[in-house]
Design an enzyme around this catalytic site. Sequence first.
Site, PDB file in Angstrom:
ATOM      1  N   ASN A  48      10.125   7.852   4.340  1.00  0.00           N
ATOM      2  CA  ASN A  48       9.028   8.660   3.831  1.00  0.00           C
ATOM      3  C   ASN A  48       8.170   9.153   4.971  1.00  0.00           C
ATOM      4  O   ASN A  48       8.008   8.486   5.991  1.00  0.00           O
ATOM      5  CB  ASN A  48       8.173   7.883   2.816  1.00  0.00           C
ATOM      6  N   SER A  52       0.825  -1.207   0.000  1.00  0.00           N
ATOM      7  CA  SER A  52       0.000   0.000   0.000  1.00  0.00           C
ATOM      8  C   SER A  52       0.863   1.262   0.000  1.00  0.00           C
ATOM      9  O   SER A  52       1.860   1.349   0.725  1.00  0.00           O
ATOM     10  CB  SER A  52      -0.893  -0.004   1.241  1.00  0.00           C
ATOM     11  N   ILE A  97       5.050  10.644   3.904  1.00  0.00           N
ATOM     12  CA  ILE A  97       3.985  11.096   3.003  1.00  0.00           C
ATOM     13  C   ILE A  97       2.772  11.500   3.837  1.00  0.00           C
ATOM     14  O   ILE A  97       2.128  12.508   3.572  1.00  0.00           O
ATOM     15  CB  ILE A  97       3.577   9.949   2.037  1.00  0.00           C
ATOM     16  N   CYS A 139       0.433   2.570  10.492  1.00  0.00           N
ATOM     17  CA  CYS A 139       1.131   3.664   9.837  1.00  0.00           C
ATOM     18  C   CYS A 139       1.762   4.563  10.893  1.00  0.00           C
ATOM     19  O   CYS A 139       1.086   5.076  11.773  1.00  0.00           O
ATOM     20  CB  CYS A 139       0.173   4.468   8.980  1.00  0.00           C
ATOM     21  N   THR A 192       8.922  -0.233  -2.016  1.00  0.00           N
ATOM     22  CA  THR A 192       9.929   0.694  -2.503  1.00  0.00           C
ATOM     23  C   THR A 192      10.627   0.241  -3.780  1.00  0.00           C
ATOM     24  O   THR A 192      10.999   1.071  -4.622  1.00  0.00           O
ATOM     25  CB  THR A 192      10.970   0.918  -1.388  1.00  0.00           C
ATOM     26  N   GLY A 197      12.543  -0.310   2.144  1.00  0.00           N
ATOM     27  CA  GLY A 197      13.603  -0.721   1.230  1.00  0.00           C
ATOM     28  C   GLY A 197      14.514  -1.747   1.881  1.00  0.00           C
ATOM     29  O   GLY A 197      14.244  -2.217   2.991  1.00  0.00           O
TER      30      GLY A 197
HETATM   31  C1  LIG Z   1       6.086   6.289  -0.087  1.00  0.00           C
HETATM   32  C2  LIG Z   1       5.431   5.236   0.765  1.00  0.00           C
HETATM   33  C3  LIG Z   1       4.106   5.359   1.108  1.00  0.00           C
HETATM   34  C4  LIG Z   1       3.495   4.390   1.890  1.00  0.00           C
HETATM   35  N1  LIG Z   1       2.173   4.520   2.208  1.00  0.00           N
HETATM   36  C5  LIG Z   1       1.574   3.533   2.913  1.00  0.00           C
HETATM   37  C6  LIG Z   1       0.187   3.585   3.172  1.00  0.00           C
HETATM   38  O1  LIG Z   1      -0.522   4.498   2.759  1.00  0.00           O
HETATM   39  N2  LIG Z   1      -0.371   2.576   3.890  1.00  0.00           N
HETATM   40  C7  LIG Z   1       0.353   1.508   4.347  1.00  0.00           C
HETATM   41  O2  LIG Z   1      -0.200   0.604   4.960  1.00  0.00           O
HETATM   42  N3  LIG Z   1       1.674   1.428   4.092  1.00  0.00           N
HETATM   43  C8  LIG Z   1       2.288   2.413   3.388  1.00  0.00           C
HETATM   44  N4  LIG Z   1       3.631   2.317   3.116  1.00  0.00           N
HETATM   45  C9  LIG Z   1       4.385   1.154   3.608  1.00  0.00           C
HETATM   46  C10 LIG Z   1       4.510   0.088   2.530  1.00  0.00           C
HETATM   47  O3  LIG Z   1       3.252  -0.409   2.202  1.00  0.00           O
HETATM   48  C11 LIG Z   1       5.390  -1.066   3.025  1.00  0.00           C
HETATM   49  O4  LIG Z   1       4.788  -1.625   4.171  1.00  0.00           O
HETATM   50  C12 LIG Z   1       6.787  -0.613   3.388  1.00  0.00           C
HETATM   51  O5  LIG Z   1       7.237   0.354   2.476  1.00  0.00           O
HETATM   52  C13 LIG Z   1       7.788  -1.764   3.421  1.00  0.00           C
HETATM   53  O6  LIG Z   1       7.925  -2.380   2.174  1.00  0.00           O
HETATM   54  P1  LIG Z   1       9.108  -2.016   1.137  1.00  0.00           P
HETATM   55  O7  LIG Z   1      10.389  -2.080   1.885  1.00  0.00           O
HETATM   56  O8  LIG Z   1       8.973  -3.054   0.061  1.00  0.00           O
HETATM   57  O9  LIG Z   1       8.818  -0.636   0.639  1.00  0.00           O
HETATM   58  C14 LIG Z   1       4.242   3.282   2.331  1.00  0.00           C
HETATM   59  C15 LIG Z   1       5.580   3.164   1.975  1.00  0.00           C
HETATM   60  C16 LIG Z   1       6.186   4.118   1.193  1.00  0.00           C
HETATM   61  C17 LIG Z   1       7.621   3.960   0.838  1.00  0.00           C
END
Ligand SMILES: Cc1cc2nc3c(=O)[nH]c(=O)nc-3n(C[C@H](O)[C@H](O)[C@H](O)COP(=O)(O)O)c2cc1C
Lengths: 284, 284, 311, 311
Positions: free
Chosen positions: C67, C21, C69, C127, C263, C214
Amino acid sequence: MSASLRAISDSAFAPAGLVRQPSIHELEARIKSHEWVNGQYRLMVLAAPDCVLDCRPGQFFHLLCPQTDRFQPYFRRPMSIYGYDRERGELSFLYKVAGTGTGALAELEAGDTLNIVGPIGQGFEIRPEWQRPLLLARGVGLATLAPLAKECASLGRPLTAICSARSPDLLMSTDLFRDCGAEVITVTDEEGNSGVESLTALIEGLIATRGINAFFTCGSARLMRMLQDIGTRHGIGGQVALEQHMACGIGMCQACVRPFRRADGAVNLRVCREGPVFDLQEAM
Amino acid sequence: MSASLRAISDSAFAPAGLVRQPSIHELEARIKSHEWVNGQYRLMVLAAPDCVLDCRPGQFFHLLCPQTDRFQPYFRRPMSIYGYDRERGELSFLYKVAGTGTGALAELEAGDTLNIVGPIGQGFEIRPEWQRPLLLARGVGLATLAPLAKECASLGRPLTAICSARSPDLLMSTDLFRDCGAEVITVTDEEGNSGVESLTALIEGLIATRGINAFFTCGSARLMRMLQDIGTRHGIGGQVALEQHMACGIGMCQACVRPFRRADGAVNLRVCREGPVFDLQEAM
Amino acid sequence: MADLSTRIGALTLKNPIMPASGTFSEELAEVFDLDCIGAHVTKTITREKRSGNPVPRVCEVNGAMLNSIGIPSKGADLFVKNTMPFYAAYEAPLVISISANTADDFARFAEEVSAPGVAAIEVNISCPNIEDHGKAFAIRPGSTEDVIRKIRSATHLPIWAKLSPNTGEVVEVAQAAEAAGADALVTANTMLAMAIDSRSGEIRLGNVMGGLSGPALKPITLRMTYQCAKAVAIPVIGCGGISSVDDVIEYLMAGARAVQVGTATFISPNTMPRLVAELEATLAARGLASLDALIGAARLADETITLAEYA
Amino acid sequence: MADLSTRIGALTLKNPIMPASGTFSEELAEVFDLDCIGAHVTKTITREKRSGNPVPRVCEVNGAMLNSIGIPSKGADLFVKNTMPFYAAYEAPLVISISANTADDFARFAEEVSAPGVAAIEVNISCPNIEDHGKAFAIRPGSTEDVIRKIRSATHLPIWAKLSPNTGEVVEVAQAAEAAGADALVTANTMLAMAIDSRSGEIRLGNVMGGLSGPALKPITLRMTYQCAKAVAIPVIGCGGISSVDDVIEYLMAGARAVQVGTATFISPNTMPRLVAELEATLAARGLASLDALIGAARLADETITLAEYA
Ligand SMILES: Cc1cc2nc3c(=O)[nH]c(=O)nc-3n(C[C@H](O)[C@H](O)[C@H](O)COP(=O)(O)O)c2cc1C
Ligand SMILES: Cc1cc2nc3c(=O)[nH]c(=O)nc-3n(C[C@H](O)[C@H](O)[C@H](O)COP(=O)(O)OP(=O)(O)OC[C@H]3O[C@@H](n4cnc5c(N)ncnc54)[C@H](O)[C@@H]3O)c2cc1C
Ligand SMILES: Cc1cc2nc3c(=O)[nH]c(=O)nc-3n(C[C@H](O)[C@H](O)[C@H](O)COP(=O)(O)OP(=O)(O)OC[C@H]3O[C@@H](n4cnc5c(N)ncnc54)[C@H](O)[C@@H]3O)c2cc1C
Ligand SMILES: Cc1cc2nc3c(=O)[nH]c(=O)nc-3n(C[C@H](O)[C@H](O)[C@H](O)COP(=O)(O)O)c2cc1C
Ligand code: FES
Ligand code: FES
C-alpha cells in the site's frame, strides 16, 4: 496521475454513532448455479439469507475468490449486485472473467460455497422528480444497471435503456430490460453506432421525443463524460456507478478514492463507501 | 543442540567432472493408485519412465506436494523408494500422513500427476561379506527397507526381518518381507516385546542361531543405538538410513547435515547426498 | 473461562487483540460489535489536513499486499469533532496514532491530542511513505530518541512507539525509544517494497514504492518482536501478517504482550472477533488460565539433531 | 532468435540467468547442462575451514523459506583443489562468492582467489548470519565503502557487491559501494526473519534467526533493485524470490541487467534452464530483439485514475 490531483484531500463521513447491529455481513453462501452467458461473462446465483438481501440496486458485495492451482488471488473482488430476490433467497452476480480473481471465481461449481461480504456502499437513488430515466450501460455496466431497471419498473417509471457492447454477441440482459417494460436500444462497435457522436444524437432525440429527465450510467468513462455534457446542456441530472481498485471494501483503508467536483473544490471520495454510485456531474 | 556439535565442519565431495547427461530427473508422474494401508499410512503407485527407475534401495525421491485449500506446503518432501519395477514402469511410496506436505499429498487421487525429482542419494550396499543380514525396521522405516529385502532375495541372501510398531494394526509389509523369503519377526509396544532389552536378547539369539553378520536399520534412533552397541560387541557392521529436514534435496544447500564419527573427528555430512544411507557405526 | 487480559504499562486490555493503525475505522462497527476487542487504534492523523498518495494505492503480491495510501488526514479538528465522540461510546480504550514531519511538530501535536477519552498515543515514527521514500525517524536510534523524548515531555499519556522494519538497527532503535520514555513498542510497520506489471511495465503503485503487509511480512516482524522483547523492559505489541490464532500465539511466544491485526481484516472483516474466540478456545484446550504461560515462551528445541522416532 | 546476452561491466553473459550464492553447487550438473545459464556463482566461501549453524537450518513459512545455514566452508584450499577445476570445464563464467570477518581479511582473501578461471568476485558483505544477528558490512555506507575499497586495491577482478535488505540506507550503501570501486551490485541477500512453532514454542531454526528468501522476499528486493539502479551507474543484478519469467522481467524493468535465482531451484531444480527458454520465448512473442527494451522500462501509468472501459 497529474500533480494537481495530489493536492486533493480525502474526505470521509463517519457513521452516526454506536452501531451494535451488523448491517454488513460476512458469510459463506452456496452456489445454486454458475453458467456462461457468453464467451466472456458468467452468471453466478447464490443461495443467500434475508440479512444480505436487504440491499439496493447499485450496491455491491466483496467476494473472496478461492485459491486454486492456477490462481492465488489475495484481495477480495468487488462485484455489483446483478439480482436479488428475497422470495427465492437468491443473490446473483454477472461478471467478466478478467484476471486472477475472476479466473479463480470461474472455477467454482454449483454446490460449492463462496465467502461474501456485503451488501456494501450507496446504491442508486431514483429521485421523485426523475420520472423518465434513461439507462446507458456499456459492457459489464449492464450487470450494475439491471437491478435498477427492475426498481424503475416496480416504481412504474417508463424506462429507456441503451445497451452498448463491442459486438452483438456480447450484448447481455436485453431481455431482462425488456421484461421490465423498458424500451431497449442496442448499439455495438461492430455495427458502428456506438460512438459518442451517434449516441449523442440518439440521446438528444430521446430527450426530445421521450422527455428523458434523468441519466443512469455505468461501464464507460467516455460515455459518462458524454452524458455529463448532454446533461449540462439540457439541465438533466443523474447518477453514475464507478469503480476503483479496492483493498478493504468497507471504508477503512482509503485505497479506493477518486476525485469529485464539489462547490468548495475537488475532494477524494471512497468508491466503496461514499459510492459506488455518485452524482453524475460530480464525477471526474 | 550441544555447543560441541557447532564445532563440526561440513564436508562434501564433489562429483568427478563434467556431467552432461542428467542422472537426477524432474518430471510429472501419473498416479496409478493411491490407497490407505491402515489409518495412518498410504501407498502411492506412480507410472514412471525408465530413466528414474534406474534406482537403488535406500535412495529417495523429492516430491512436490500439491497446493490445496487446506495445505500449502512450500518445500518438496523427501520420500524413500518403497518399490520400483522397470517391467511394469512403476515407482511406489509408502508414507505416513503427518503434516502439511503429506496431508496435501494424501489429497491426490489416481489419475492426478505428481512432480517428482530423483532418484537421489546413496542407497544401501550389500557387501559380499554380508551374507546373513538382519533388517530391523520401526514404523515407516519399513518403507525404506522393503526394496532392500527384495534385493537380498534376488542376491540369494537368507534374510531375517524384525518389524516393530506401536500396535499390531500398524505393522505393514510383513507379507512383502515374507514373499522375499525372509523370516519375519514382529514386535509391538502394545504386546510389550519391542523394548531395547527384549530386542537385544532377541537379536543376540539370532546372531547365535542364524549367524547374522550385518545389520540394516531405519526408523528409530533408539534402535539404531541399540544395534551400534550389539554390533560393537559382536563385531558386526551394517548400515542405517537416516532423515533430516531438507530444502534442496540434491546437495546444494547444506540444510540436511548430521554429524558422523570419522577417524579424524566428527564431520557433518549431507543426508541427501552422502546419505540417506550411512555406515551404522559412524552415525551419531 | 481463561483470562485473556493483558497489561500494556498502566493500561489493562481485556484481551490482546487490537487493530493495526490504518486498517480500522468506524465503519467496521457495521460488521461486528467493536467492544469485543482489546483496544481501538485509529488511522494515523496529522495536525493539518493533508491528501494521500495518487492511486493505485494498493496492489496484491503473492498472498500479501502493498500500500501507498500515504496519510490522508482530515486534520485534527474534524478528528476531535467526529471520530473521538464515536469511540467514546465504547468501553475499549482508544489509542490515537499520530504523525508529524519534525520532532517538535510531533510533540506539539501529541500535546493537543492528549484529551480525555484517549488512553494512549501511538506515534507512527515509521511510516515509509511520508518522508522521502521510506526514511523515517525510526530508522536511526538518534532520531528515535530525539522525537520520543520531545513527545514524552509534551504528554502524560502512555506513548507507544511504532517501529519500522526498514532499519538495520532494530535493537538500538528499540532501546532508544525506551530510554527516551516510550511506554510500549509496536513491532512493526510495513516494509518498503514495490511491484511492476511485467506485461505493461507499469509500476503498480501510484507512489512507486509502498509498504508490504500481510502474511509475507510475518517472519520479519516476528523476528523484530523477539529482538525487541529481549532488548527492552517495556511491553512490546506484535504486528505484521497476523491472520490466524497460531500467528497470535507465535507473537506472544516471541515476547509480545498484545498484537495488532492489519491486512487480515481486509480479507475477512471478522478476523479480530474470530481471533479473540479462538485464542480463548486455545487457552482452554491447553489448560492455561491466562496468557502468562505463552508470553515469551519461545525457546530452542532441546535436541535439534535427533528427529522424532516413527511408530 | 532473440539475443539474451547482457553485459555486467567488462563481462558479457550469454543470458541474464544465473544462480544465487548458496543455492547452487556442482551437484546441479546431474539435473541439467550447467552451460545453459549465464554464469556460475558459488556458495560463499571463507578462507579458513568453518562449520555452519546448528540444525534445523531451514524451515518453510507461508510459501517462502527461512535459512540459517551459516557459511560452512571447506576452506580455500579444498575449494581451489576440488571446486575450481569442476567449473573450469564449463564455458559459463565463474563467479566466486567470498566472505570474511574484517575488511582486511576480505581484501587478503580476495587477492588469493584472484586466480585464472575466475571471472568475478562476489563479495558477500550482507550475509545476516555470520556476524552478530544480522549486522553486516552492508548495513552502513561507511563500513561498505571501507571493505570494498580494501578489496578493490587487492584484486584486478570485477567486484560484485552483494547488498543486504537489512538496512534503512539502501541508496547510500549502494553509492558507497560504487564510489569504492565495485563493478556491479547484487540486490539482494536474505532478510532477517524468524519462525516459532505455535504448538511447542520451539524456535524453528537452530540459530534462532535466519534469512527469508523465496516469493515473499520479492517485493522488497525488487524495490531495492529499482532504488539502486536509479542511484548508481554500475550494473545491478537483481535477486530475491524469482521463480517465473514474469519475475525476471519485473527485475529487468526495475533496472537489473541480470538476475540470480535462489530458492526456486530448491522447489524445481530445472528453474534456471526453464527461465532461459521462457525469456527467449517472451522476447520472441513481444517482438523484441534483445533485453534492451526491457531493462529499466518500469514507469508510472500515464493515467492512473481512469480504469479501462469495459466492452
Ligand atoms: C492500507 C494500510 C494503511 C496503513 N496505514 C497506517 C497508518 O496510517 N499508520 C501506521 O502506523 N501504520 C499503517 N499501516 C501499517 C499497519 O498498521 C501495520 O503495521 C502493517 O500493515 C502490518 O500489519 P499487517 O500485516 O497485519 O497488515 C497501514 C497498513 C495498511 C495495509
Ligand atoms: C463497485 C464495483 C462493482 C463491480 N461490479 C462488477 C460486476 O458486476 N461485474 C464485473 O464483471 N466486474 C465488476 N467490477 C469489476 C471487477 O471487480 C473486476 O473486474 C475484478 O476485480 C477483476 O479482478 P481480476 O482479479 O479478475 O482481474 P485482475 O486484473 O487480475 O485484477 C488485479 C487487481 O485489480 C483490481 N481490478 C481490476 N479491474 C478492476 C476494476 N475494473 N475495478 C476495480 N478493481 C479492479 C482487482 O480487484 C485486483 O485487485 C466491479 C468493480 C467495482 C469496484
Ligand atoms: C531420505 C528420507 C526418506 C524418507 N522416507 C519416508 C518414507 O518412505 N515414508 C514416510 O512416511 N516418511 C519418510 N520420510 C519422512 C518424510 O519426509 C516426512 O514425514 C515428511 O517430510 C513430513 O512432512 P509433512 O509436511 O507432512 O510434516 P510437517 O511436520 O508438517 O513437516 C514440516 C517440515 O519438516 C520436515 N520434516 C518433518 N518430519 C521430517 C522427517 N522425519 N524427516 C525429514 N524432514 C521432516 C518436512 O519436510 C517439512 O519441511 C523420509 C525422510 C527422509 C529425509
Ligand atoms: C539455503 C540458502 C543459502 C544461502 N547462502 C548464501 C551464501 O552463502 N552467500 C550469499 O551471498 N547468499 C546466500 N543466500 C542468499 C541467496 O543467494 C539469495 O540472495 C536469497 O536467497 C534471495 O534469493 P531467492 O529468493 O531467489 O532465494 C542463501 C540463500 C539460501 C536460501
Ligand atoms: S477499499 Fe478500503 S476504503 Fe474503499
Ligand atoms: S537438502 Fe540441500 S544439501 Fe541436503
